[in-house]
Motif scaffolding. Sequence first.
Motif, short mmCIF file in Angstrom:
data_model
loop_
_atom_site.label_atom_id
_atom_site.label_comp_id
_atom_site.label_asym_id
_atom_site.label_seq_id
_atom_site.Cartn_x
_atom_site.Cartn_y
_atom_site.Cartn_z
N VAL A 100 0.85 -1.19 0.00
CA VAL A 100 0.00 0.00 0.00
C VAL A 100 0.88 1.24 0.00
O VAL A 100 1.85 1.32 0.74
CB VAL A 100 -0.87 0.01 1.27
N ARG A 101 0.52 2.17 -0.84
CA ARG A 101 1.30 3.40 -0.91
C ARG A 101 0.79 4.37 0.14
O ARG A 101 -0.34 4.84 0.07
CB ARG A 101 1.14 4.02 -2.30
N PRO A 102 1.61 4.66 1.12
CA PRO A 102 1.17 5.62 2.13
C PRO A 102 1.06 7.00 1.52
O PRO A 102 1.52 7.24 0.40
CB PRO A 102 2.26 5.57 3.19
N VAL A 103 0.55 7.90 2.29
CA VAL A 103 0.23 9.21 1.77
C VAL A 103 1.44 9.93 1.19
O VAL A 103 1.38 10.50 0.13
CB VAL A 103 -0.40 10.07 2.89
N ASP A 104 2.56 9.89 1.90
CA ASP A 104 3.71 10.64 1.40
C ASP A 104 4.64 9.77 0.56
O ASP A 104 5.73 10.19 0.23
CB ASP A 104 4.48 11.27 2.57
N ALA A 133 6.23 7.03 1.37
CA ALA A 133 7.18 6.20 2.11
C ALA A 133 6.58 4.82 2.36
O ALA A 133 5.37 4.68 2.44
CB ALA A 133 7.50 6.87 3.44
N PRO A 161 5.27 1.50 4.26
CA PRO A 161 4.69 1.34 5.59
C PRO A 161 5.71 0.73 6.55
O PRO A 161 6.48 -0.13 6.18
CB PRO A 161 3.53 0.38 5.36
N SER A 162 5.68 1.21 7.80
CA SER A 162 6.65 0.72 8.75
C SER A 162 6.27 -0.65 9.29
O SER A 162 7.11 -1.42 9.72
CB SER A 162 6.79 1.70 9.91
#
Lengths: 156, 195, 194
Positions: free
Chosen positions: B127-131, B133, B135-136
Amino acid sequence: MMSRFPHWPRLLVPLVVLWGTLWLLPSVRAGDKARQVTICAIIADPSNQTIDPRLAAIGPQLRKLLPNHGFTLVDVKSKRLNSGQSVVCNLGGGLTAEALLVEPLDDNGKVQIKCDLWLNSVSQFSTAVATPPNQLFFCDQKRMNGTHLLIAVGAR
Amino acid sequence: MRCVDVTRELSAPTGDRQSSALAQHLAACPQCAAWAARDMKLNQLWDATRPVEPSTEVWNEVWTEISARLDRPDVLPFREAPTIRPGRRILMITLGVAQAAAILLAVFFFTRAPGGPQPDATVHQPVRPVDGAPPSSVAQSDSDPLDIDPDGSLVVLRIEAPGKVEKTEVALNDNSGRVDSGFEMLNFLESAAKQ
Amino acid sequence: MPEAPTGVVCDDETLVQLARGGDRPACEELFRRHRDAAYRVAFRMLGHHDDALDAVQEGFIKAIGHLEDFGGRSGFRTWLLRIVHNAAIDAGRKRKRMPSLGIGDEEHNPIEPACEDDPARGLNRADLRRILDGALNRLSPKTRMTFILFAEENLSYKEIAEIQDVPIGTVMSRLSYARHKLQSYLDLDAIDEL
């Protein structure tokens, strides 16, 4: 001297090759199996039992989910998605909720959706669900201040 | 109860309205009563004109035709063969050749990709996080989705901790028997998103 | 007839499974069970016996040819009606036939009901149908179909929403709109004998 005849038939071939290549990409092939995915974030507050007027029509149902709570709509988004695409709700303060369409129709006739909550790109929770089409499900996360963050997701 | 609510309820009953309130309004409002009477007449007109179903002989003929169409190996049963104008034939041949070339090219690049074929690569991309980066942490595997089948209830996944989900079902009474509350909620939210 | 191999009467799901494997009697039983509902919907939509039969035929051929696409979440009938609904809308669009001009043997009669000027004379079934079809035909195809699925087949809002791929709220709005419009198009007070 320029030819009187256009070159478009020759130009057409690479275009068609490009189209054919694109057609092979799963995301493009999946176009005919797109789903309208809706995601909504609601704050449920036990200390303020007011129902946001924008949620009045579904207030009774929300009250069944969490009795004795008020409900405030934070954000709602709906988007037609293909496999691998997502729709995101902005909750403010760096929080975002995201619904990713994993599988528009699996072998059991269900839609597979991954629901994520991010805080400044750090995952707060992530859950993958196989749900029938046209059904809503809620993710409920209790917050430190006693309120609940409800994330409703459904696909049509 | 307002007049608009009465006609709406008569047109598309939800069962939400008390029938006594409806009757009370109709008794007191000649306009709505006239509307209801006309609506009843419409229902009677509909009933009086119900189509006569074809005879068994007619249906047998139809089935014979369907069966024959399904038996034809040369024609797809569900698609009429298009009439091709001579002028378009060359273009179609060109398109066909180009498409075959495209398939060959794509297969070539696909099989040469690092790690070999990855059939569901698009589906299972992280999943592409908002910014942008990565996901941790990922609490639940994509390959093991939680199966839900609400059957008239609303499913709530209570997030106890990352990776710990408690599934509960909340029954929603549906007075009308026609409206699925969960479905109605989804449609309401979808409509709200589009406004 | 399809009872199926065991001799026990099958449900639709079992028949669909058999039909997917190429079992022709199972296909025929599905046809036998649902042909009337499909016909009623197509007839109301198109207003013409032969056109309705064509839509049913095309619908069944498409349905049987695409059984692998049937997910099984909704019933077979709902899925079939969705296909027949599309076939009927396509047929209506292609032929642009006015339903009120194509009823039974009275294909060439004018659109106005023969007895409208003399309600006391009474209206026969064909007259009534012509009046109703004339009004129905003034609705948009989608709204008309919503109303037909509700009034003719008594389908739930959810089933209609699935067939037409619209939100349930849209189904309810269309029903309300259709009833108001039909009332305004039809001189219901003048129709005494039903």
